[in-house]
Design a protein around this motif. Sequence first.
Motif, short mmCIF file in Angstrom:
data_model
loop_
_atom_site.label_atom_id
_atom_site.label_comp_id
_atom_site.label_asym_id
_atom_site.label_seq_id
_atom_site.Cartn_x
_atom_site.Cartn_y
_atom_site.Cartn_z
N GLU A 90 -39.20 -23.09 -21.63
CA GLU A 90 -39.99 -22.45 -20.09
C GLU A 90 -39.00 -21.13 -19.15
N GLY A 91 -38.15 -20.76 -20.51
CA GLY A 91 -36.71 -19.81 -19.25
C GLY A 91 -36.28 -20.80 -18.28
N PHE A 92 -35.76 -19.82 -17.95
CA PHE A 92 -34.92 -20.68 -16.71
C PHE A 92 -35.89 -20.90 -15.77
N PHE A 93 -35.36 -21.71 -14.38
CA PHE A 93 -36.23 -22.12 -13.49
C PHE A 93 -35.26 -21.27 -12.12
N GLU A 137 -36.69 -9.29 -13.74
CA GLU A 137 -35.62 -9.03 -12.83
C GLU A 137 -34.64 -9.16 -12.58
N ALA A 138 -34.70 -11.17 -12.36
CA ALA A 138 -32.97 -11.36 -12.81
C ALA A 138 -32.24 -11.56 -13.65
N ILE A 139 -32.80 -10.93 -15.05
CA ILE A 139 -32.10 -10.73 -16.09
C ILE A 139 -31.39 -9.22 -15.63
N ALA A 140 -32.40 -8.44 -15.81
CA ALA A 140 -31.86 -7.09 -15.12
C ALA A 140 -30.44 -6.83 -13.86
#
Length: 378
Positions: free
Chosen positions: A79-82, A106-109
């Motif tokens: 589910e990826g990160f929350f 965007e969070a990864i960027a």
Amino acid sequence: MRPARALIDLQALRHNYRLARRLGGGRALAVVKADAYGHGAVACARALEAEADGFAVAAIEEALELREAGITAPILLLEGFFEAAELELIDRHRLWTVVQAPWQVEAIARARLSAPLQVWVKLDSGMHRLGLSPAEFTGAWRRLRALPQVAGLVAMTHFARADELDSSRTAEQAAVFSDVLAGLDERPVASLCNSAAILGWPAVLPTPPADRDADAERSREEGGTSWARPGLMLYGANPFAGPHAGADLLRPVMTVESKLIAVRELAAGEPVGYGARYVTPMPMRIGVVAMGYADGYPQFAPDGTPVSIDGRPGRLAGRVSMDMLTVDLSGHPDATVGTPVQLWGDRVRADELARHCGTSAYELLCGLKRMPRGIRGA
Ligand SMILES: *Cc1c(COP(=O)(O)O)cnc(C)c1O
């Protein structure tokens, strides 16, 4: 001591994993979320670690439990990160993450990572639970591909109705997935199949992206040709509503058993248990088993639900209590206090029991509680 216990057969688990990997046609992430569907995630991951290509869990807490137990194989967060703050732990513990929504891109960027991440980009091909829409997918993919924070990318989707072999929905979802992938300027490594799709939908298995050298080279770096994601089948349960030739090759991993703790001789017409749901049709013996809904046995299992008494077929008689249930001993003249009773396992398959009780093997296995678990074949 109370005789209720669960036995976990790790040889059977390895057998089922090998089958899933072979039928899946590429690599396979062993799905061990929800404490490995009630089987014990650490024990199952250790049993598979030497051969599994990786593991998949629902959330970071489950991944950290495996890392703390010394599991070093890849672990994917389905589910990826929350929240963006989890990226620090994902980085520190070398976890793989799904991206299922634009904010995660965007969070990864924005993240500062010690090394680039392995990212699985999820397309919503029609289940409408998690995933980027077809309109969002291509842009997100290209943006991730260009980020220094990203090492490799896998394209994934999930089927809503792969357990329905007469539904056209799985093929339709697979077609949406390949159409969206066709709009990329590369052929990505793909992951589509859960247990039902591995067993029931060989036609939707991804074809290896080996037709162009650059793609083939990158696909090797990104983990091979394609990835299956078997869960339920690893534990030996049939995901379909009826018998299935592929599912017949699976071996049940969990056996839940207990013993008779009392035997009653009753006259005809006597009620048994709460609500007097069962009334003896003739003089008969009733056995009381130390197993109840507080252990995860279905409370509303109907009279006649199969059990195995000393290795022979038997049946439930009367409503299931919190700690006990009652069985018909009329065909079991030798049964006595201490006689073993299997509730599910190799003699009563979890999926068969679930069908009798209006539930699923998923819920049954994940719902196991209270009793000690013994491990075989470590
Ligand atoms: C749970 C899960 C699986 C495994 O499904 P099974 O039906 O148990 O094989 C695969 N993929 C995703 C995304 C999941 O959430």
